[in-house]
Motif scaffolding. Structure first.
Motif, short mmCIF file in Angstrom:
data_model
loop_
_atom_site.label_atom_id
_atom_site.label_comp_id
_atom_site.label_asym_id
_atom_site.label_seq_id
_atom_site.Cartn_x
_atom_site.Cartn_y
_atom_site.Cartn_z
N ASP A 59 6.46 33.89 -44.66
CA ASP A 59 6.86 35.26 -45.03
C ASP A 59 7.14 36.06 -43.76
O ASP A 59 6.55 35.80 -42.71
CB ASP A 59 5.73 35.92 -45.82
CG ASP A 59 6.19 37.11 -46.64
OD1 ASP A 59 7.39 37.43 -46.63
OD2 ASP A 59 5.32 37.73 -47.30
N LEU A 87 6.76 39.73 -42.10
CA LEU A 87 5.99 40.96 -42.28
C LEU A 87 6.60 42.15 -41.55
O LEU A 87 6.34 43.29 -41.93
CB LEU A 87 4.55 40.76 -41.78
CG LEU A 87 3.75 39.65 -42.45
CD1 LEU A 87 2.33 39.65 -41.91
CD2 LEU A 87 3.75 39.81 -43.95
N ASN A 124 5.28 45.83 -42.61
CA ASN A 124 5.09 46.12 -44.02
C ASN A 124 3.59 46.01 -44.31
O ASN A 124 3.03 44.92 -44.37
CB ASN A 124 5.89 45.11 -44.87
CG ASN A 124 5.82 45.42 -46.35
OD1 ASN A 124 4.84 45.99 -46.84
ND2 ASN A 124 6.85 45.03 -47.07
N SER A 125 2.94 47.15 -44.48
CA SER A 125 1.48 47.17 -44.60
C SER A 125 0.99 46.50 -45.89
O SER A 125 -0.09 45.90 -45.89
CB SER A 125 0.95 48.60 -44.52
OG SER A 125 1.51 49.39 -45.54
N GLU A 126 1.77 46.57 -46.97
CA GLU A 126 1.34 45.93 -48.22
C GLU A 126 1.29 44.41 -48.06
O GLU A 126 0.32 43.77 -48.46
CB GLU A 126 2.28 46.31 -49.36
CG GLU A 126 2.22 47.76 -49.75
CD GLU A 126 3.23 48.11 -50.81
OE1 GLU A 126 3.86 47.19 -51.38
OE2 GLU A 126 3.40 49.31 -51.08
N LYS A 127 2.34 43.84 -47.46
CA LYS A 127 2.36 42.40 -47.23
C LYS A 127 1.26 41.99 -46.26
O LYS A 127 0.62 40.95 -46.43
CB LYS A 127 3.71 41.95 -46.68
CG LYS A 127 4.81 41.89 -47.70
CD LYS A 127 6.05 41.30 -47.05
CE LYS A 127 7.18 41.15 -48.02
NZ LYS A 127 8.36 40.52 -47.39
N LEU A 128 1.05 42.81 -45.23
CA LEU A 128 0.02 42.50 -44.24
C LEU A 128 -1.35 42.45 -44.90
O LEU A 128 -2.12 41.50 -44.69
CB LEU A 128 0.03 43.54 -43.12
CG LEU A 128 -1.04 43.38 -42.05
CD1 LEU A 128 -0.82 42.10 -41.26
CD2 LEU A 128 -1.06 44.57 -41.13
N GLN A 129 -1.69 43.46 -45.69
CA GLN A 129 -2.99 43.48 -46.37
C GLN A 129 -3.13 42.29 -47.31
O GLN A 129 -4.21 41.70 -47.42
CB GLN A 129 -3.16 44.79 -47.16
CG GLN A 129 -3.29 46.01 -46.30
CD GLN A 129 -4.53 45.96 -45.42
OE1 GLN A 129 -5.53 45.34 -45.74
NE2 GLN A 129 -4.45 46.61 -44.27
N ASP A 130 -2.04 41.92 -47.99
CA ASP A 130 -2.06 40.79 -48.91
C ASP A 130 -2.39 39.49 -48.17
O ASP A 130 -3.26 38.72 -48.58
CB ASP A 130 -0.71 40.68 -49.62
CG ASP A 130 -0.70 39.59 -50.67
OD1 ASP A 130 -1.71 39.45 -51.39
OD2 ASP A 130 0.33 38.89 -50.79
N TRP A 131 -1.72 39.25 -47.05
CA TRP A 131 -1.95 38.02 -46.28
C TRP A 131 -3.32 38.01 -45.60
O TRP A 131 -3.95 36.97 -45.51
CB TRP A 131 -0.83 37.78 -45.27
CG TRP A 131 0.38 37.20 -45.92
CD1 TRP A 131 1.55 37.83 -46.21
CD2 TRP A 131 0.53 35.85 -46.40
NE1 TRP A 131 2.41 36.96 -46.82
CE2 TRP A 131 1.81 35.75 -46.95
CE3 TRP A 131 -0.30 34.74 -46.40
CZ2 TRP A 131 2.30 34.56 -47.51
CZ3 TRP A 131 0.18 33.57 -46.96
CH2 TRP A 131 1.46 33.49 -47.51
N LYS A 165 -5.75 36.97 -48.08
CA LYS A 165 -5.69 35.54 -48.38
C LYS A 165 -6.28 34.69 -47.25
O LYS A 165 -6.38 33.48 -47.38
CB LYS A 165 -4.24 35.11 -48.61
CG LYS A 165 -3.63 35.67 -49.87
CD LYS A 165 -2.20 35.23 -50.00
CE LYS A 165 -1.55 35.84 -51.24
NZ LYS A 165 -0.12 35.46 -51.34
#
Length: 81
Positions: A35, A37, A52-59, A62
């Motif tokens: 992905d 980010l 992209n803070s949403e993608k960062l927090q998601d990863w 995980k």
């Protein structure tokens, strides 16, 4: 499979431009990634950092681990406290 958040280099010779990507730790620097980010442009004054803070927090949730360079870029961009 250990997942890392790291930089991949783009741009021309002497004109670097980086993408902040999520990749397998065993993949080559400019190889496959999972992905994108954000980006990092060190030639701008001040250096241009978009994440992209949403993608960062998601990863991060995980279990992906950022490299030391990406960790400092995240702090500079003030995405995560």
């Amino acid at each position: 499979m250990a997942v890392r958040i790291r930089l991949t280099r783009l741009g021309r010779k002497k004109k670097p431009f980086y993408r902040i990507v999520v990749a397998d730790s065993e993949a080559s620097r400019d190889g496959k990634f999972l992905d994108i980010l954000g980006t990092y442009d060190p030639l701008q004054d001040p250096a241009g950092i978009t994440i992209n803070s949403e993608k960062l927090q998601d990863w991060l949730g995980k279990g992906a681990l950022p490299t030391t360079t990406v960790k400092s870029l995240i702090k500079k961009a003030a995405v995560v406290g």
